[in-house]
Motif scaffolding. Structure first.
Motif, PDB file in Angstrom:
ATOM      1  N   GLN A   1       0.851  -1.182   0.000  1.00  0.00           N
ATOM      2  CA  GLN A   1       0.000   0.000   0.000  1.00  0.00           C
ATOM      3  C   GLN A   1       0.894   1.241   0.000  1.00  0.00           C
ATOM      4  N   SER A   2       0.303   2.421  -0.128  1.00  0.00           N
ATOM      5  CA  SER A   2       1.034   3.698  -0.154  1.00  0.00           C
ATOM      6  C   SER A   2       2.097   3.730  -1.244  1.00  0.00           C
ATOM      7  N   GLU A   3       1.911   2.900  -2.260  1.00  0.00           N
ATOM      8  CA  GLU A   3       2.878   2.850  -3.358  1.00  0.00           C
ATOM      9  C   GLU A   3       2.874   4.146  -4.175  1.00  0.00           C
ATOM     10  N   ASP A   4       1.707   4.781  -4.306  1.00  0.00           N
ATOM     11  CA  ASP A   4       1.620   6.029  -5.063  1.00  0.00           C
ATOM     12  C   ASP A   4       2.328   7.166  -4.329  1.00  0.00           C
ATOM     13  N   TYR A   5       2.200   7.182  -3.018  1.00  0.00           N
ATOM     14  CA  TYR A   5       2.868   8.196  -2.193  1.00  0.00           C
ATOM     15  C   TYR A   5       4.379   8.132  -2.414  1.00  0.00           C
ATOM     16  N   ASP A   6       4.924   6.948  -2.265  1.00  0.00           N
ATOM     17  CA  ASP A   6       6.365   6.747  -2.441  1.00  0.00           C
ATOM     18  C   ASP A   6       6.801   7.098  -3.865  1.00  0.00           C
ATOM     19  N   PHE A   7       6.028   6.661  -4.842  1.00  0.00           N
ATOM     20  CA  PHE A   7       6.335   6.899  -6.255  1.00  0.00           C
ATOM     21  C   PHE A   7       6.462   8.388  -6.554  1.00  0.00           C
ATOM     22  N   HIS A   8       5.512   9.181  -6.074  1.00  0.00           N
ATOM     23  CA  HIS A   8       5.520  10.607  -6.397  1.00  0.00           C
ATOM     24  C   HIS A   8       6.623  11.361  -5.670  1.00  0.00           C
ATOM     25  N   VAL A   9       6.952  10.942  -4.454  1.00  0.00           N
ATOM     26  CA  VAL A   9       8.074  11.580  -3.767  1.00  0.00           C
ATOM     27  C   VAL A   9       9.373  11.323  -4.524  1.00  0.00           C
ATOM     28  N   ARG A  10       9.593  10.072  -4.931  1.00  0.00           N
ATOM     29  CA  ARG A  10      10.821   9.735  -5.658  1.00  0.00           C
ATOM     30  C   ARG A  10      10.870  10.422  -7.021  1.00  0.00           C
ATOM     31  N   LEU A  11       9.720  10.517  -7.679  1.00  0.00           N
ATOM     32  CA  LEU A  11       9.673  11.203  -8.963  1.00  0.00           C
ATOM     33  C   LEU A  11       9.980  12.686  -8.789  1.00  0.00           C
TER      34      LEU A  11
END
Length: 321
Positions: free
Chosen positions: A174-184
């Motif tokens: 879960q929270s994969e989108d949160y992590d993705f956007h921070v790294r992006l």
């Protein structure tokens, strides 16, 4: 040369909602160049719910592995210049593709952000979920992504930019989108913002995001990993995010996970608990966040919601005077 746009869809038993979603995509005033669907080992195969003459390619997994895995598969398969990840139960505004294409051609931005509206049982729940109109002039999107999650339907991305960060992290359920956007955001992409709700998300009681203990527990995992990867200047923001996750875990009765989040927040910060009320901040800073949460529970149980609202209104009136 016109840049191509692909819509990459993760599907897991949404059935007729997928049909409605694809119909909204096919009714665009400007058609997308590629439609890919990852069927995450559904019992109701995605192929059964494709509208007639829908040029979608379906890739079917044999084991249910979650959206992160599916999006990485779609990323590898796509040939488009720009990609847009989307859940199978949402809807597009008819001008979504046209507006995004125009923004790409006008700005050559690597990340196009649009506003999102949310609906529940067919009724408008929130017209502006991301409140992009309040983010005019933002220069640090890493901080924005840490402080407030950027939902994946809002984004259309230069595919090569996503490949640079390796797509989605594989070890977050879960929270994969949160992590993705921070790294992006940490790659400092050029960003164009379209301040109009061009995606309509549907709030459902059985969606993955309703499993709050899972969501916030996974957020703590993401924050722990990000703390080792981001520059030192973001530790305070990560501390605040960990404290917020701990609070949500505690209120969802996941006490052990909440304590791990509290410890992480203290290690990274200490946090200031900026989003909390004065009494909460005072107790958390002097006696620990768990004690602040326990006091908050007692406060909420002793004072009815109506009385708490009246108290807040009177405090706001006094502040104005």
């Amino acid at each position: 040369m016109k840049r191509t746009i692909g819509v990459l869809i993760t599907y897991y038993n949404e059935k007729e909602l997928l049909t409605e979603f694809l119909e909204s995509l096919l009714k665009q005033t400007c058609q997308v160049d590629e439609i890919l669907i990852y069927d995450d080992a559904s019992t109701a195969a995605a192929e059964q719910y494709l509208p007639l003459r829908c040029p979608a390619k379906v890739i079917r997994g044999s084991i249910n592995r979650g959206p992160s895995y599916g999006r990485n598969i779609l990323l590898q398969e796509s040939q488009s210049d720009y990609i847009h990840f989307q859940d199978a139960d949402d809807l597009f505004h008819p001008d979504w593709c046209l507006r995004v294409s125009q923004a790409i051609e006008a700005t050559q931005a690597e990340w196009i952000l649009t506003e999102i509206s949310s609906y529940q049982n067919g009724e408008l729940a929130c017209e502006r979920v991301l409140e992009l109109n309040k983010r005019t002039g933002v220069t640090d999107w890493v901080r924005q992504a840490i402080q407030g999650a950027i939902l994946v339907p809002a984004g259309t991305y230069l595919r090569s930019k996503i490949q640079v960060i390796g797509g989605y992290r594989k070890d977050l359920w879960q929270s994969e989108d949160y992590d993705f956007h921070v790294r992006l955001a940490a790659t400092d992409p050029s960003i164009a913002v379209i301040d109009e709700p061009l995606i309509h998300i549907r709030l459902r009681s059985n969606s993955r995001s309703k499993k709050q203990a899972e969501v916030w527990g996974s957020a703590v995992e993401a924050i722990t990993k990000l703390a080792d990867e981001l520059p030192e200047k973001y530790r305070f923001d990560l501390a605040e995010a960990a404290a917020r996750a701990g609070s949500m875990l505690f209120r969802n009765n996941a006490k052990s996970a909440a304590r791990r989040a509290f410890a992480l927040a203290k290690k990274l910060g200490p946090p200031e608990y900026e989003r909390e009320r004065k009494y909460y901040r005072f107790i958390a800073r002097n006696f620990g966040q768990e004690q602040a949460e326990r006091f908050g529970q007692l406060y909420r149980s002793c004072l009815p919601e109506m009385l708490r609202r009246q108290l807040r209104r009177s405090q706001q009136s006094a502040a104005v005077i």
